[in-house]
Design an enzyme around this catalytic site. Structure first.
Site, mmCIF file in Angstrom:
data_model
loop_
_atom_site.group_PDB
_atom_site.id
_atom_site.type_symbol
_atom_site.label_atom_id
_atom_site.label_comp_id
_atom_site.label_asym_id
_atom_site.label_seq_id
_atom_site.Cartn_x
_atom_site.Cartn_y
_atom_site.Cartn_z
ATOM 1 N N ASP A 194 2.577 1.878 1.797
ATOM 2 C CA ASP A 194 2.474 1.150 3.081
ATOM 3 C C ASP A 194 3.557 0.093 3.224
ATOM 4 O O ASP A 194 3.375 -0.900 3.940
ATOM 5 C CB ASP A 194 1.094 0.493 3.232
ATOM 6 C CG ASP A 194 -0.054 1.458 3.004
ATOM 7 O OD1 ASP A 194 -0.026 2.535 3.617
ATOM 8 O OD2 ASP A 194 -0.949 1.139 2.207
ATOM 9 N N LYS A 247 8.183 2.477 4.707
ATOM 10 C CA LYS A 247 9.195 3.484 4.370
ATOM 11 C C LYS A 247 9.557 4.334 5.579
ATOM 12 O O LYS A 247 10.680 4.832 5.678
ATOM 13 C CB LYS A 247 8.693 4.381 3.240
ATOM 14 C CG LYS A 247 8.476 3.652 1.920
ATOM 15 C CD LYS A 247 8.000 4.600 0.836
ATOM 16 C CE LYS A 247 6.637 5.199 1.129
ATOM 17 N NZ LYS A 247 5.555 4.181 1.228
ATOM 18 N N LYS A 278 9.998 3.559 8.741
ATOM 19 C CA LYS A 278 11.084 2.981 9.534
ATOM 20 C C LYS A 278 12.408 3.086 8.799
ATOM 21 O O LYS A 278 13.435 3.435 9.395
ATOM 22 C CB LYS A 278 10.785 1.512 9.861
ATOM 23 C CG LYS A 278 11.962 0.840 10.571
ATOM 24 C CD LYS A 278 11.727 -0.621 10.865
ATOM 25 C CE LYS A 278 12.995 -1.232 11.451
ATOM 26 N NZ LYS A 278 12.818 -2.652 11.842
ATOM 27 N N HIS A 291 3.457 7.783 7.793
ATOM 28 C CA HIS A 291 4.600 6.960 8.189
ATOM 29 C C HIS A 291 4.534 6.707 9.683
ATOM 30 O O HIS A 291 4.362 7.638 10.474
ATOM 31 C CB HIS A 291 5.916 7.662 7.851
ATOM 32 C CG HIS A 291 6.214 7.698 6.387
ATOM 33 N ND1 HIS A 291 7.199 8.490 5.838
ATOM 34 C CD2 HIS A 291 5.665 7.028 5.355
ATOM 35 C CE1 HIS A 291 7.232 8.306 4.525
ATOM 36 N NE2 HIS A 291 6.321 7.419 4.224
ATOM 37 N N THR A 297 -8.671 8.770 0.091
ATOM 38 C CA THR A 297 -8.762 8.963 1.540
ATOM 39 C C THR A 297 -9.783 10.021 1.914
ATOM 40 O O THR A 297 -10.101 10.182 3.095
ATOM 41 C CB THR A 297 -7.399 9.383 2.113
ATOM 42 O OG1 THR A 297 -7.000 10.620 1.502
ATOM 43 C CG2 THR A 297 -6.342 8.315 1.856
ATOM 44 N N GLN A 327 3.636 7.234 -0.401
ATOM 45 C CA GLN A 327 2.886 6.296 -1.256
ATOM 46 C C GLN A 327 3.846 5.298 -1.930
ATOM 47 O O GLN A 327 4.867 4.965 -1.354
ATOM 48 C CB GLN A 327 2.026 7.052 -2.267
ATOM 49 C CG GLN A 327 0.829 7.733 -1.666
ATOM 50 C CD GLN A 327 0.991 9.239 -1.574
ATOM 51 O OE1 GLN A 327 1.840 9.856 -2.192
ATOM 52 N NE2 GLN A 327 0.151 9.856 -0.797
ATOM 53 N N THR A 371 -2.196 3.979 8.216
ATOM 54 C CA THR A 371 -1.803 5.003 9.178
ATOM 55 C C THR A 371 -2.721 6.208 9.101
ATOM 56 O O THR A 371 -3.060 6.830 10.111
ATOM 57 C CB THR A 371 -0.355 5.452 8.914
ATOM 58 O OG1 THR A 371 0.504 4.316 8.982
ATOM 59 C CG2 THR A 371 0.104 6.478 9.941
ATOM 60 N N GLY A 376 -6.939 4.228 8.767
ATOM 61 C CA GLY A 376 -7.301 3.079 9.588
ATOM 62 C C GLY A 376 -7.963 1.968 8.802
ATOM 63 O O GLY A 376 -8.400 0.962 9.367
ATOM 64 N N GLY A 397 10.408 -6.174 12.233
ATOM 65 C CA GLY A 397 9.521 -5.614 13.237
ATOM 66 C C GLY A 397 9.558 -4.107 13.154
ATOM 67 O O GLY A 397 10.318 -3.520 12.373
#
Length: 446
Positions: A13, A16, A18, A41, A128, A223, A298, A301, A414
């Site tokens: 998280d 990566k 972006k 992602h 997950t 990951q 992502t 949630g 950002g």
């Protein structure tokens, strides 16, 4: 020509997506070497948000070939949903290729994952529930279904009839769950196969041919380092190898073709799921980081646990990955803080510990030793060069670089592409632009 691995230097998280999107414009090929739909992602382009789980981030560039490597485990249903979402946004997927030797996540994998996690109770890992662990377990036990089986109806039927009957015994006897109907599952997955068959290739050969043609290849990690099956905070890890070496194994290439390894780390630290987290913040500041950083997974949630930057695991990530440089993300999340702490070492049983302990029980007993730096309490979202940053922010970045002993090549402020400071091109070296005047990536393919 440069072949580059991008990996997470924390617990995943890190942003990566972006960074990979930014570098994909310089790549001829983007490869996803490991993980499954448990990864995600998020990419923001011109105000439009794309959430990708299996498809490499380079898919947004129609001239960039995107390969899902053999080390990835593929849920066909989710992959087709993802393809559908991209098509609805007018994104072509003609440049996507799927490894014929990648393993397939089946319905019984998801059921077993969820049932096993529930059975663990207080000792749950925090998966997950997407069936990733059981898929990799079948791969190791040599009972897995591969993509090459999926697209061969006869092979698929023969293998699934035996496998589902075998899994049904476990589902019924161990977990008291209803059995799966082999005919229903086989029919469903033959339907998926027909849609995915045009994308299937010998991925190792395709990547090797690109190497021979001296194309730029970007290996997109999923990951993070501390979730690595062999080198992470076991047992609170994923079931594959997110470190740099895993990119070679999961892509089917040798380590000698890799030119650089880029580590991505947040300006603070987050973690999803269970397991020790020495710098975790439980009060107001932790909530502030979570809210300002929009720290929700992502894929699931789930709210992420937040804490100060951990330099011990950072140095460990440098070591086990052979990092050449860093991309620091979400620096802007720290804008409002009057002071910022950085973990430089741990205290373990009355002694100072400078290195990450491989023993899980020891790691659980570690408490952070902090250095405190002044905050800048100014907005950085519009900064586009180091000189634009407040002096305190520059000092913070310098401290991180010296602590990690690698240079910082990119600073993200950002989610959008233009909210980025390029200190140096992490692929080709300093003084080479990655963004044009509109904040869009420039093509450096050559």
């Amino acid at each position: 020509m440069a072949n580059v691995i991008v990996i997470g230097a924390q617990w995943g998280d890190e942003g990566k997506g972006k960074i990979t999107d930014l570098l994909s414009r310089s790549a001829d090929v983007v490869v996803r070497p490991q993980g499954g739909v448990n990864a995600g992602h998020t990419i923001v382009v011109q105000g439009q948000t794309f959430k990708l789980h299996l498809i490499p981030s380079g898919i947004l560039y129609p001239e960039t070939e995107c390969v899902i490597g053999s080390g990835t485990v593929i849920d066909p249903k989710v992959l087709l949903e993802e393809l559908g979402q991209l098509h609805s946004l007018n994104v072509s997927t003609d440049n996507l290729f799927i490894s014929q030797t990648a393993h397939v996540t089946m319905p019984y994998h998801r059921l077993l994952d969820q049932a096993s996690e529930q059975r663990r109770g207080e000792k749950k890992i925090g998966t997950t529930g997407r069936g990733i662990g059981p898929t990799y377990a079948d791969k190791s036990e040599r009972t897995g279904i591969r993509v090459v089986d999926l697209i061969n109806p006869k092979e698929l039927q023969e293998k699934l009839e035996w496998t589902i009957n075998y899994k049904n015994v476990i589902l019924e006897k161990l977990y008291n769950l209803a059995p799966l109907d082999p005919k229903v599952v086989i029919e469903e997955y033959i339907g998926y196969a027909e849609q995915l068959k045009p994308y299937v290739v010998d991925s190792s050969l395709k990547i090797y041919e690109a190497i021979k043609q001296k194309k730029n290849i970007l290996f997109e990690g999923a990951q993070g380092t501390l979730l690595d099956l062999d080198h992470g905070t076991y047992p609170y890890v994923t079931s594959s190898n997110p470190i740099a070496g895993g990119a070679c194994v999961g892509s089917g290439i040798g380590p000698t073709v890799v030119d650089r390894v880029i580590g991505v780390a947040k300006a603070y630290t987050t973690r999803v799921g269970e397991g020790p987290f020495p710098t975790e913040l439980h009060g107001e500041i932790g909530e502030q980081l979570c809210d300002r950083g929009a720290e929700f997974g992502t894929t699931t949630g789930r709210r992420r646990r937040c804490g100060w930057f951990d330099g011990v695991i950072g140095r460990y990530a440098v070591r086990v990955n052979g990092l050449d440089c860093l991309a620091i993300t979400k620096l802007d999340v720290l804008d409002e803080l009057s002071e910022i702490k950085i973990c430089v070492a741990y205290e373990l049983d009355g002694h100072t510990c400078d290195n990450f302990p491989g023993n899980a029980s020891e790691f659980a007993r570690c408490t952070p030793i902090y250095e405190t730096l002044p905050g800048w309490q100014k907005s950085t979202k519009d900064c586009r060069s180091l000189e634009d940053l407040p002096q305190e922010a520059r000092d913070y970045l310098k401290f991180l670089a010296e602590l990690m002993e690698v240079p910082i090549a990119i600073v993200s402020l950002g989610a959008s592409r233009d909210q980025t400071i390029i200190v140096e091109d992490p692929i080709h070296g300093p003084k080479r632009a990655l963004l044009d005047e509109n904040g869009d990536p420039l093509s450096n393919k050559q």
